[in-house]
Motif scaffolding. Structure first.
Motif, PDB file in Angstrom:
ATOM      1  N   ARG A 153     -35.699  25.891  32.327  1.00  0.00           N
ATOM      2  CA  ARG A 153     -35.190  25.497  33.640  1.00  0.00           C
ATOM      3  C   ARG A 153     -34.181  24.358  33.528  1.00  0.00           C
ATOM      4  N   SER A 154     -34.385  23.460  32.580  1.00  0.00           N
ATOM      5  CA  SER A 154     -33.400  22.399  32.351  1.00  0.00           C
ATOM      6  C   SER A 154     -32.085  22.986  31.851  1.00  0.00           C
ATOM      7  N   VAL A 155     -32.193  23.929  30.915  1.00  0.00           N
ATOM      8  CA  VAL A 155     -30.995  24.576  30.373  1.00  0.00           C
ATOM      9  C   VAL A 155     -30.274  25.356  31.466  1.00  0.00           C
ATOM     10  N   ALA A 156     -31.040  25.985  32.358  1.00  0.00           N
ATOM     11  CA  ALA A 156     -30.422  26.720  33.472  1.00  0.00           C
ATOM     12  C   ALA A 156     -29.613  25.776  34.359  1.00  0.00           C
ATOM     13  N   HIS A 157     -30.141  24.583  34.620  1.00  0.00           N
ATOM     14  CA  HIS A 157     -29.392  23.595  35.396  1.00  0.00           C
ATOM     15  C   HIS A 157     -28.127  23.171  34.651  1.00  0.00           C
ATOM     16  N   LEU A 158     -28.262  22.904  33.359  1.00  0.00           N
ATOM     17  CA  LEU A 158     -27.117  22.510  32.537  1.00  0.00           C
ATOM     18  C   LEU A 158     -26.011  23.552  32.623  1.00  0.00           C
ATOM     19  N   GLU A 159     -26.377  24.806  32.400  1.00  0.00           N
ATOM     20  CA  GLU A 159     -25.378  25.879  32.375  1.00  0.00           C
ATOM     21  C   GLU A 159     -24.807  26.136  33.777  1.00  0.00           C
ATOM     22  N   ARG A 160     -25.638  26.019  34.806  1.00  0.00           N
ATOM     23  CA  ARG A 160     -25.163  26.200  36.177  1.00  0.00           C
ATOM     24  C   ARG A 160     -24.156  25.115  36.557  1.00  0.00           C
ATOM     25  N   LEU A 161     -24.464  23.865  36.227  1.00  0.00           N
ATOM     26  CA  LEU A 161     -23.566  22.758  36.562  1.00  0.00           C
ATOM     27  C   LEU A 161     -22.218  22.917  35.858  1.00  0.00           C
ATOM     28  N   LYS A 171     -18.682  21.215  37.064  1.00  0.00           N
ATOM     29  CA  LYS A 171     -19.084  19.815  36.975  1.00  0.00           C
ATOM     30  C   LYS A 171     -18.816  19.282  35.561  1.00  0.00           C
ATOM     31  N   ASP A 172     -18.620  17.975  35.477  1.00  0.00           N
ATOM     32  CA  ASP A 172     -18.385  17.332  34.181  1.00  0.00           C
ATOM     33  C   ASP A 172     -19.727  16.995  33.540  1.00  0.00           C
ATOM     34  N   VAL A 173     -20.088  17.733  32.494  1.00  0.00           N
ATOM     35  CA  VAL A 173     -21.392  17.574  31.843  1.00  0.00           C
ATOM     36  C   VAL A 173     -21.198  17.169  30.382  1.00  0.00           C
ATOM     37  N   THR A 174     -21.907  16.106  29.987  1.00  0.00           N
ATOM     38  CA  THR A 174     -21.905  15.663  28.595  1.00  0.00           C
ATOM     39  C   THR A 174     -23.345  15.393  28.155  1.00  0.00           C
ATOM     40  N   LEU A 175     -23.519  15.152  26.851  1.00  0.00           N
ATOM     41  CA  LEU A 175     -24.828  14.882  26.277  1.00  0.00           C
ATOM     42  C   LEU A 175     -24.835  13.513  25.606  1.00  0.00           C
ATOM     43  N   PHE A 204     -26.471  26.597  23.206  1.00  0.00           N
ATOM     44  CA  PHE A 204     -26.075  26.035  24.507  1.00  0.00           C
ATOM     45  C   PHE A 204     -25.737  24.554  24.414  1.00  0.00           C
ATOM     46  N   LEU A 205     -26.165  23.875  23.340  1.00  0.00           N
ATOM     47  CA  LEU A 205     -25.848  22.457  23.170  1.00  0.00           C
ATOM     48  C   LEU A 205     -24.353  22.222  22.959  1.00  0.00           C
ATOM     49  N   ALA A 206     -23.624  23.291  22.641  1.00  0.00           N
ATOM     50  CA  ALA A 206     -22.172  23.168  22.455  1.00  0.00           C
ATOM     51  C   ALA A 206     -21.401  23.412  23.748  1.00  0.00           C
ATOM     52  N   LYS A 207     -22.085  23.751  24.833  1.00  0.00           N
ATOM     53  CA  LYS A 207     -21.389  24.096  26.082  1.00  0.00           C
ATOM     54  C   LYS A 207     -20.852  22.896  26.860  1.00  0.00           C
ATOM     55  N   TYR A 213     -29.609  14.473  44.784  1.00  0.00           N
ATOM     56  CA  TYR A 213     -28.227  14.088  44.478  1.00  0.00           C
ATOM     57  C   TYR A 213     -27.225  15.165  44.885  1.00  0.00           C
ATOM     58  N   GLY A 214     -27.706  16.208  45.574  1.00  0.00           N
ATOM     59  CA  GLY A 214     -26.806  17.268  46.011  1.00  0.00           C
ATOM     60  C   GLY A 214     -26.329  18.156  44.882  1.00  0.00           C
ATOM     61  N   LEU A 215     -27.144  18.278  43.837  1.00  0.00           N
ATOM     62  CA  LEU A 215     -26.729  19.016  42.645  1.00  0.00           C
ATOM     63  C   LEU A 215     -27.588  20.250  42.369  1.00  0.00           C
ATOM     64  N   ALA A 216     -28.382  20.684  43.342  1.00  0.00           N
ATOM     65  CA  ALA A 216     -29.223  21.863  43.136  1.00  0.00           C
ATOM     66  C   ALA A 216     -29.029  22.867  44.258  1.00  0.00           C
TER      67      ALA A 216
END
Length: 203
Positions: free
Chosen positions: A92-100, A105-109, A127-130, A200-203
């Motif tokens: 579910r965390s990965v699904a949020h990452l990929e959806r954002l 959205k600007d996503v970093t690790l 998916f860690l490279a996305k 945060y309006g992100l889901a």
């Protein structure tokens, strides 16, 4: 939340992928008490953190072998069987990452990770490279919750701290991020993450 989130920063271990050193060691050291002693005295949390800070595994193993020469097999097993410590992603965390990311959205690790095990994690979990990029603690010689690693990540990816949201399972890391000026979510499980992202309006 009224604040506009422009950047989302994910931790990796125990947020996107499961991590548990006990998994291979239940086979390697079957006795519960002996295994507990081993993690408290030999391959300790503090010892492992130094690899996250940039110490090589060869240096780390040599340090322990000098003190515990009779434990060579068990010491070397930590790196040898590291891949067994990360058995699955948190879907579910990965699904949020990929959806954002898909939403633009600007996503970093930002992660406390040893250099070579991060490369191995990339092979296991593509998916860690996305995301747009990653700050790996061992590569910048800084670890969370040191304020400098948040500064380093902010500058490297040109983030606006007040509009940055960080997701991490460690409360000290969360508190440090907030002290630096980021928004932050303390990850304690999938349901709570769903709820917090909605806030945060992100889901």
């Amino acid at each position: 939340m009224s604040v506009e989130i422009r950047h989302i920063v994910f931790d990796i271990g125990k947020v996107l992928i499961h991590y548990d050193p006990d998994l291979p060691y239940k086979r390697i050291i079957p006795d519960d008490e002996e295994r507990k002693w081993f993690f408290e005295n030999v391959c300790t949390h503090d010892w492992n953190v130094e690899q996250d800070r940039g110490r090589t595994w060869l240096e780390a193993e040599a340090l322990l072998l000098e003190k515990f020469p009779d434990r060579e097999e068990h010491i070397r097993a930590f790196r040898k069987y590291w891949h067994e410590m990360v058995p699955h992603p948190y879907e579910r965390s990965v699904a949020h990452l990929e959806r954002l990311i898909a939403e633009g959205k600007d996503v970093t690790l930002l992660t406390n990770f040893a250099d070579d095990t991060f490369d191995q994690a990339l092979e296991i979990f593509p998916f860690l490279a996305k995301p747009r990029g990653v700050t790996v603690s061992a590569r910048v010689r800084l670890i969370k919750p040191d304020a400098e690693i948040y500064r380093t990540h902010t500058e490297a990816f040109d983030l606006d701290p007040a509009h940055t949201l960080f997701i991490d399972d460690s409360l000290p890391n969360i508190e440090a991020a907030r002290a630096f000026g980021w928004q932050a979510i303390h990850y304690v499980g999938a349901d709570q993450l769903d709820s917090d992202l909605k806030t945060y309006g992100l889901a």
